[in-house]
Motif scaffolding. Structure first.
Motif, PDB file in Angstrom:
ATOM      1  N   LEU A   1     -50.605  37.636 -13.751  1.00  0.00           N
ATOM      2  CA  LEU A   1     -51.264  38.933 -13.659  1.00  0.00           C
ATOM      3  C   LEU A   1     -51.238  39.606 -15.026  1.00  0.00           C
ATOM      4  CD1 LEU A   1     -51.126  41.544 -10.855  1.00  0.00           C
ATOM      5  CD2 LEU A   1     -50.715  42.304 -13.195  1.00  0.00           C
ATOM      6  N   ILE A   2     -52.394  40.129 -15.437  1.00  0.00           N
ATOM      7  CA  ILE A   2     -52.503  40.839 -16.712  1.00  0.00           C
ATOM      8  C   ILE A   2     -53.036  42.234 -16.421  1.00  0.00           C
ATOM      9  CG2 ILE A   2     -53.551  40.841 -19.011  1.00  0.00           C
ATOM     10  CD1 ILE A   2     -53.968  37.820 -18.666  1.00  0.00           C
ATOM     11  N   ARG A   3     -52.358  43.242 -16.970  1.00  0.00           N
ATOM     12  CA  ARG A   3     -52.788  44.624 -16.778  1.00  0.00           C
ATOM     13  C   ARG A   3     -53.015  45.298 -18.126  1.00  0.00           C
ATOM     14  NH1 ARG A   3     -48.483  48.645 -14.490  1.00  0.00           N
ATOM     15  NH2 ARG A   3     -47.984  48.709 -16.724  1.00  0.00           N
ATOM     16  N   VAL A   4     -54.142  45.979 -18.233  1.00  0.00           N
ATOM     17  CA  VAL A   4     -54.461  46.758 -19.433  1.00  0.00           C
ATOM     18  C   VAL A   4     -54.425  48.227 -19.028  1.00  0.00           C
ATOM     19  CG1 VAL A   4     -56.189  47.275 -21.189  1.00  0.00           C
ATOM     20  CG2 VAL A   4     -55.900  44.925 -20.386  1.00  0.00           C
ATOM     21  N   SER A   5     -53.577  49.008 -19.698  1.00  0.00           N
ATOM     22  CA  SER A   5     -53.416  50.430 -19.372  1.00  0.00           C
ATOM     23  C   SER A   5     -53.701  51.283 -20.596  1.00  0.00           C
ATOM     24  CB  SER A   5     -51.988  50.718 -18.877  1.00  0.00           C
ATOM     25  OG  SER A   5     -51.645  49.890 -17.784  1.00  0.00           O
ATOM     26  N   ASP A   6     -54.481  52.344 -20.399  1.00  0.00           N
ATOM     27  CA  ASP A   6     -54.722  53.279 -21.499  1.00  0.00           C
ATOM     28  C   ASP A   6     -54.429  54.703 -21.040  1.00  0.00           C
ATOM     29  OD1 ASP A   6     -57.137  54.695 -20.452  1.00  0.00           O
ATOM     30  OD2 ASP A   6     -58.111  52.749 -20.688  1.00  0.00           O
ATOM     31  N   ARG A   7     -54.395  55.605 -21.999  1.00  0.00           N
ATOM     32  CA  ARG A   7     -54.178  57.030 -21.715  1.00  0.00           C
ATOM     33  C   ARG A   7     -55.354  57.831 -22.273  1.00  0.00           C
ATOM     34  NH1 ARG A   7     -48.613  58.959 -23.898  1.00  0.00           N
ATOM     35  NH2 ARG A   7     -49.452  60.878 -22.970  1.00  0.00           N
ATOM     36  N   ALA A   8     -56.537  57.391 -21.913  1.00  0.00           N
ATOM     37  CA  ALA A   8     -57.754  58.014 -22.444  1.00  0.00           C
ATOM     38  C   ALA A   8     -58.344  59.058 -21.504  1.00  0.00           C
ATOM     39  CB  ALA A   8     -58.798  56.947 -22.729  1.00  0.00           C
ATOM     40  N   GLY A   9     -57.587  59.473 -20.492  1.00  0.00           N
ATOM     41  CA  GLY A   9     -58.049  60.544 -19.617  1.00  0.00           C
ATOM     42  C   GLY A   9     -58.623  60.089 -18.291  1.00  0.00           C
ATOM     43  N   GLY A  10     -58.765  58.785 -18.099  1.00  0.00           N
ATOM     44  CA  GLY A  10     -59.273  58.278 -16.831  1.00  0.00           C
ATOM     45  C   GLY A  10     -60.782  58.381 -16.702  1.00  0.00           C
ATOM     46  N   ILE A  11     -61.280  57.884 -15.595  1.00  0.00           N
ATOM     47  CA  ILE A  11     -62.715  57.887 -15.309  1.00  0.00           C
ATOM     48  C   ILE A  11     -63.006  59.048 -14.372  1.00  0.00           C
ATOM     49  CG2 ILE A  11     -64.616  56.576 -14.267  1.00  0.00           C
ATOM     50  CD1 ILE A  11     -63.027  54.034 -14.995  1.00  0.00           C
ATOM     51  N   PRO A  12     -64.012  59.876 -14.656  1.00  0.00           N
ATOM     52  CA  PRO A  12     -64.332  61.016 -13.780  1.00  0.00           C
ATOM     53  C   PRO A  12     -64.501  60.570 -12.331  1.00  0.00           C
ATOM     54  CG  PRO A  12     -65.631  61.132 -15.800  1.00  0.00           C
ATOM     55  CD  PRO A  12     -64.919  59.799 -15.812  1.00  0.00           C
ATOM     56  N   SER A  13     -63.970  61.353 -11.404  1.00  0.00           N
ATOM     57  CA  SER A  13     -63.977  60.966  -9.997  1.00  0.00           C
ATOM     58  C   SER A  13     -65.393  60.866  -9.430  1.00  0.00           C
ATOM     59  CB  SER A  13     -63.163  61.971  -9.170  1.00  0.00           C
ATOM     60  OG  SER A  13     -63.674  63.289  -9.357  1.00  0.00           O
ATOM     61  N   HIS A  14     -66.338  61.640  -9.975  1.00  0.00           N
ATOM     62  CA  HIS A  14     -67.694  61.595  -9.439  1.00  0.00           C
ATOM     63  C   HIS A  14     -68.404  60.275  -9.767  1.00  0.00           C
ATOM     64  CE1 HIS A  14     -68.517  62.981 -13.600  1.00  0.00           C
ATOM     65  NE2 HIS A  14     -69.645  62.314 -13.450  1.00  0.00           N
ATOM     66  N   VAL A  15     -67.850  59.538 -10.741  1.00  0.00           N
ATOM     67  CA  VAL A  15     -68.453  58.242 -11.091  1.00  0.00           C
ATOM     68  C   VAL A  15     -68.235  57.233  -9.971  1.00  0.00           C
ATOM     69  CG1 VAL A  15     -68.367  56.293 -12.691  1.00  0.00           C
ATOM     70  CG2 VAL A  15     -68.261  58.636 -13.573  1.00  0.00           C
ATOM     71  N   GLY A  16     -67.019  57.225  -9.417  1.00  0.00           N
ATOM     72  CA  GLY A  16     -66.719  56.359  -8.281  1.00  0.00           C
ATOM     73  C   GLY A  16     -66.989  54.891  -8.556  1.00  0.00           C
ATOM     74  N   ASP A  17     -67.598  54.226  -7.582  1.00  0.00           N
ATOM     75  CA  ASP A  17     -67.855  52.786  -7.688  1.00  0.00           C
ATOM     76  C   ASP A  17     -69.012  52.452  -8.622  1.00  0.00           C
ATOM     77  OD1 ASP A  17     -65.799  52.142  -6.005  1.00  0.00           O
ATOM     78  OD2 ASP A  17     -67.045  52.035  -4.194  1.00  0.00           O
ATOM     79  N   ARG A  18     -69.632  53.470  -9.219  1.00  0.00           N
ATOM     80  CA  ARG A  18     -70.730  53.183 -10.145  1.00  0.00           C
ATOM     81  C   ARG A  18     -70.251  52.398 -11.365  1.00  0.00           C
ATOM     82  NH1 ARG A  18     -73.014  58.809 -11.490  1.00  0.00           N
ATOM     83  NH2 ARG A  18     -74.450  57.614 -12.821  1.00  0.00           N
ATOM     84  N   ILE A  19     -68.952  52.416 -11.626  1.00  0.00           N
ATOM     85  CA  ILE A  19     -68.434  51.631 -12.753  1.00  0.00           C
ATOM     86  C   ILE A  19     -68.675  50.139 -12.552  1.00  0.00           C
ATOM     87  CG2 ILE A  19     -66.646  53.292 -13.394  1.00  0.00           C
ATOM     88  CD1 ILE A  19     -64.659  51.529 -11.838  1.00  0.00           C
ATOM     89  N   TRP A  20     -68.860  49.719 -11.283  1.00  0.00           N
ATOM     90  CA  TRP A  20     -69.097  48.307 -10.995  1.00  0.00           C
ATOM     91  C   TRP A  20     -70.586  47.963 -10.968  1.00  0.00           C
ATOM     92  CZ3 TRP A  20     -64.861  45.953 -11.860  1.00  0.00           C
ATOM     93  CH2 TRP A  20     -63.633  46.490 -11.489  1.00  0.00           C
ATOM     94  N   SER A  21     -71.426  48.933 -11.245  1.00  0.00           N
ATOM     95  CA  SER A  21     -72.867  48.708 -11.223  1.00  0.00           C
ATOM     96  C   SER A  21     -73.359  48.259 -12.597  1.00  0.00           C
ATOM     97  CB  SER A  21     -73.603  49.983 -10.805  1.00  0.00           C
ATOM     98  OG  SER A  21     -75.010  49.826 -10.961  1.00  0.00           O
TER      99      SER A  21
END
Length: 411
Positions: free
Chosen positions: A333-353
């Motif tokens: 298992l490989i995990r990449v973690s950042d502290r860039a503020g996260g993805i806005p909640s209104h984006v939702g599953d659109r990140i997979w589009s």
């Protein structure tokens, strides 16, 4: 006229003759090939008045127009033949250059045929320059693979497979820009969900054909232009730690070139049962390093870009990207973690589009085939395409966003 080996010609006709029941007199078969098929009479081509003829070494000469008709008919049939994805175990078992050449001759064209028909199923595809270019490329690739004799010189097979892979490096950019342009012009005919599913199928087929082409090249002997690797593209001792560092270094250099800054990356490496971090210990497992490298570069570029665009140079040092590698006897298992503020909640599953990426959306408004995509921003399809690669090889890719804090992506 085009030269066709009799064995290839027989295979074509056998594939669709019983299915479509075409008038074989229109296929331009030579008498020898027709006899082998059990056809009693000598067959000749029509139209231009040219007859099929047999040349030296069993080659059949057909008028180019008749050959194109034959190929088009076979594409239609091939696109209906079920295709089964190959597992890594099955790919690993395919190490014979001769058997791989035969598989490429029969299996990869099926995948091209499916993608050709997928493009043709889209209304108005002919008016989209990118889709027309893709269609022409894959039609040419189909033709080249079906015309090559898999039992002849392997060097010719190698040359064709390498040419296809090199030319195919533009496929993702073309299809991303083309689909966005198609959606804009179609005026609501195609929904985002439909086009996302279409792209999933199209790109999944591409992964399968690329894997077979790459496996052949890796296994082919050097005398035939290959790499002569015993296990092909699969590396039994793939080191996840080393590969993650290579991917981070590559992504960092891209950031340096486009933004003038490089992010800070911290690595943690754990093995079940040890109870302590082992930063310098390798993490060996059997995998296709090229695919894992692609996934990691895309994930790291996303985290790097988010960090560098959200904070100034003085703050970057305090917001490192953490790469965690963990393993036990059965999985890595490989995990990449950042502290860039996260993805806005209104984006939702659109990140997979595939239709969400900024660079790809900008490309749809261009009046030419050029786009604003860069090695850092890409076409906005890196995340869904990385997940597709992981799934194809039996893994998974998950994302968790913590609004106001950062994002975790795990493979």
């Amino acid at each position: 006229c085009s030269a066709v080996h009799e064995s290839a010609l027989e295979a074509w006709v056998a594939n669709f003759h019983d299915k479509a029941r075409p008038d074989v007199s229109m296929l331009g078969l030579c008498p020898a090939a027709a006899a082998k098929m059990g056809v009693a009479r000598s067959l000749q081509t029509t139209g231009a008045g040219a007859s099929a003829s047999t040349g030296p070494n069993g080659y059949v000469y057909l008028p180019r127009g008749r050959l194109n008709e034959l190929l088009c008919a076979e594409v239609g049939y091939m696109s209906t033949v079920p295709i089964r994805p190959l597992s890594m175990q099955e790919v690993l078992a395919l190490v014979s250059s001769e058997s791989l050449a035969e598989l490429i001759h029969t299996d990869v064209p099926k995948r091209f045929a499916v993608r050709i028909r997928m493009i043709e199923s889209l209304q108005g595809w002919e008016t989209i320059p990118e889709m027309s270019e893709l269609h022409a490329m894959m039609t040419r690739w189909y033709r080249e693979l079906r015309l090559v004799d898999p039992h002849g010189e392997l060097k010719q097979v190698t040359e064709i497979t390498r040419a296809i892979r090199q030319e195919g490096s533009t496929t993702v950019g073309l299809v991303a820009s083309g689909i966005h342009r198609l959606q804009r012009r179609s005026e609501g005919i195609y929904s985002d969900d439909f086009l996302d599913n279409w792209l999933d199928g199209f790109l999944l087929s591409r992964i399968g054909s690329n894997m077979l082409l790459d496996q052949y090249y890796a296994c082919a002997p050097k005398a035939a232009g290959g790499l002569d690797r015993k296990t092909g593209i699969i590396q039994p001792d793939c080191d996840a730690v080393s590969l993650c560092k290579q991917a981070a270094d590559y992504a960092s250099r891209i950031c340096q070139f486009h933004t003038g800054q490089r992010p800070v990356v911290v690595y943690d490496n754990y093995e079940a049962g040890t109870g302590a971090c082992q930063p310098d210990s390798p993490c060996y497992f059997s995998y296709i390093p090229g695919y894992l490298r692609y996934i990691m570069v895309e994930l790291l570029k996303n985290s790097f870009k988010a960090t560098l665009t959200s904070f100034g140079p003085d703050e970057i040092e305090d917001r490192p990207i953490h790469v965690l590698i963990c393993r036990d006897d059965t999985q890595v298992l490989i995990r990449v973690s950042d502290r860039a503020g996260g993805i806005p909640s209104h984006v939702g599953d659109r990140i997979w589009s595939y239709l969400y990426g900024a660079a790809a959306r900008e490309a749809q408004t261009a009046h030419s085939k050029s786009s604003t995509a860069t090695p850092l921003s890409g076409y906005g399809v890196g995340l869904p395409l990385s997940r597709l690669h992981a799934r194809y090889l039996g893994g998974k890719l998950d994302l968790t966003s913590y609004p106001g804090f950062g994002t975790d992506i795990s493979v």
